[in-house]
Design an enzyme around this catalytic site. Structure first.
Site, mmCIF file in Angstrom:
data_model
loop_
_atom_site.group_PDB
_atom_site.id
_atom_site.type_symbol
_atom_site.label_atom_id
_atom_site.label_comp_id
_atom_site.label_asym_id
_atom_site.label_seq_id
_atom_site.Cartn_x
_atom_site.Cartn_y
_atom_site.Cartn_z
ATOM 1 N N ASP A 1 20.604 81.393 33.127
ATOM 2 C CA ASP A 1 20.880 82.069 31.869
ATOM 3 C C ASP A 1 21.654 83.349 32.166
ATOM 4 O OD1 ASP A 1 19.143 81.648 28.948
ATOM 5 O OD2 ASP A 1 20.412 83.421 29.167
ATOM 6 N N SER B 1 23.356 68.373 18.454
ATOM 7 C CA SER B 1 22.814 68.881 17.201
ATOM 8 C C SER B 1 23.086 67.838 16.127
ATOM 9 C CB SER B 1 23.498 70.201 16.815
ATOM 10 O OG SER B 1 23.224 70.545 15.469
ATOM 11 N N TYR C 1 31.196 74.685 15.846
ATOM 12 C CA TYR C 1 29.910 74.241 16.384
ATOM 13 C C TYR C 1 29.798 72.717 16.352
ATOM 14 C CZ TYR C 1 24.830 74.108 17.047
ATOM 15 O OH TYR C 1 23.563 73.858 17.526
ATOM 16 N N LEU D 1 14.832 76.718 22.982
ATOM 17 C CA LEU D 1 14.557 75.362 23.437
ATOM 18 C C LEU D 1 14.444 75.292 24.951
ATOM 19 C CD1 LEU D 1 16.990 73.338 21.113
ATOM 20 C CD2 LEU D 1 14.606 73.974 20.695
ATOM 21 N N PHE E 1 15.256 74.030 13.999
ATOM 22 C CA PHE E 1 14.193 74.415 14.932
ATOM 23 C C PHE E 1 13.909 75.905 14.859
ATOM 24 C CE2 PHE E 1 14.378 70.260 16.465
ATOM 25 C CZ PHE E 1 13.372 70.049 17.399
ATOM 26 N N SER F 1 15.186 81.465 26.762
ATOM 27 C CA SER F 1 14.661 81.598 25.408
ATOM 28 C C SER F 1 14.769 80.261 24.679
ATOM 29 C CB SER F 1 15.428 82.673 24.626
ATOM 30 O OG SER F 1 16.793 82.295 24.459
ATOM 31 N N THR G 1 13.770 78.900 16.538
ATOM 32 C CA THR G 1 14.320 79.539 17.729
ATOM 33 C C THR G 1 14.546 81.018 17.419
ATOM 34 O OG1 THR G 1 16.593 79.072 17.043
ATOM 35 C CG2 THR G 1 15.472 77.390 18.381
ATOM 36 N N LYS H 1 29.442 70.114 19.570
ATOM 37 C CA LYS H 1 28.293 69.220 19.711
ATOM 38 C C LYS H 1 28.713 67.756 19.609
ATOM 39 C CE LYS H 1 25.258 72.468 20.311
ATOM 40 N NZ LYS H 1 24.570 72.634 21.607
#
Length: 253
Positions: A36, A146, A159, A17, A192, A15, A194, A163
């Site tokens: 995945d 990110s 997060y 990106l 983005f 899914s 998503t 990253k």
């Protein structure tokens, strides 16, 4: 590197990106492997592009090894690895109810950072056995960071840390892999469109899009995939982290 005919492994390829990268690289003639945890979506993307799906927990050595074995049996050793698998969480380090749950922080670090490192080390070990191409190149590894790595917002501590770790990993890995002909790169996307973004109301999505200087729209999976393709094809880009954000700079909250 000419992508046509090359085997490619894409984590998180079911899914968002990752699926965008899978579709674009397959259209360029690559033999695409989707890794995945989502079997239904992964099998569907693989069927759509004529690729192969392998269920994979990127942070598990056993699971990742088995998945790479399956892809290798189908397509040969991957010359390209694109790390798109990742998760996020929203939590303050110290909130109204006390400190952030340590297990929540550990989970994000495990999937995003340890998962990226795990796939990198396992794929690079296989790539180094490939016959070198032009300029001695054997492989390309692209990871996903990110803009939060640079401008993490309040509530993004886990997060942003995960990253930021990917950003910091890029150059030392690129330097180490020079002797085996593998380039290492990272893309740091901004806002983005998503599946996670699609869960937000349309007016919120539009407000986020308006905050992007130019172009004032959310990025698309194909924007990300286009850059990934360019990085694979350009043999002189190495050890670099490239922002893909329309000149966006995130505010504290």
């Amino acid at each position: 590197m000419d992508i046509k005919g090359k085997a490619v492994a894409i984590t998180g390829g079911a899914s968002g990106l990752g699926a965008g990268v899978a579709r674009r690289l397959a259209a360029q003639g690559a033999k695409v492997g989707i890794l995945d945890l989502n079997e239904t979506a992964g099998e569907a993307i693989a069927a759509e592009i004529g690729g192969t799906f392998a269920k994979c927990d990127v942070a598990s050595e056993e699971s990742a090894t088995a998945a790479l074995d399956k892809l290798e049996a189908a397509h040969g050793t991957a010359s390209v690895l694109v790390n798109c698998a990742g998760i996020g969480t929203a939590s303050r380090i110290v909130g109204r109810n006390g400190p952030m749950d340590l297990s929540a922080f550990e989970r994000v670090i495990r999937v995003n950072l340890i998962g990226t490192f795990n796939m990198m080390r396992l794929a690079a070990d296989r790539m180094q056995k490939l016959e070198p191409g032009e300029f001695g190149e054997r492989g390309v590894i692209i990871s996903t960071a990110s803009v939060a790595a640079f401008e993490g917002q309040i509530g993004q501590a886990a997060y942003a840390a995960s990253k930021g770790g990917i950003v910091a990993l890029t150059l030392p890995a690129a330097r180490e892999f020079t002797k085996i002909g593998i380039r290492v790169l990272t893309i740091a996307p901004g806002l983005f469109k998503t599946p996670l973004m699609d869960e937000l109301p349309e007016d919120i999505q539009q407000g986020l899009a308006n905050s992007i200087p130019f172009p004032s729209r959310l990025g698309t999976p194909d924007d990300f995939a286009h850059l990934a393709q360019s990085l694979i094809e350009n043999p002189y880009i190495n050890g670099e982290v490239i922002r893909l954000d329309g000149a966006l700079r995130m505010q504290p909250k």
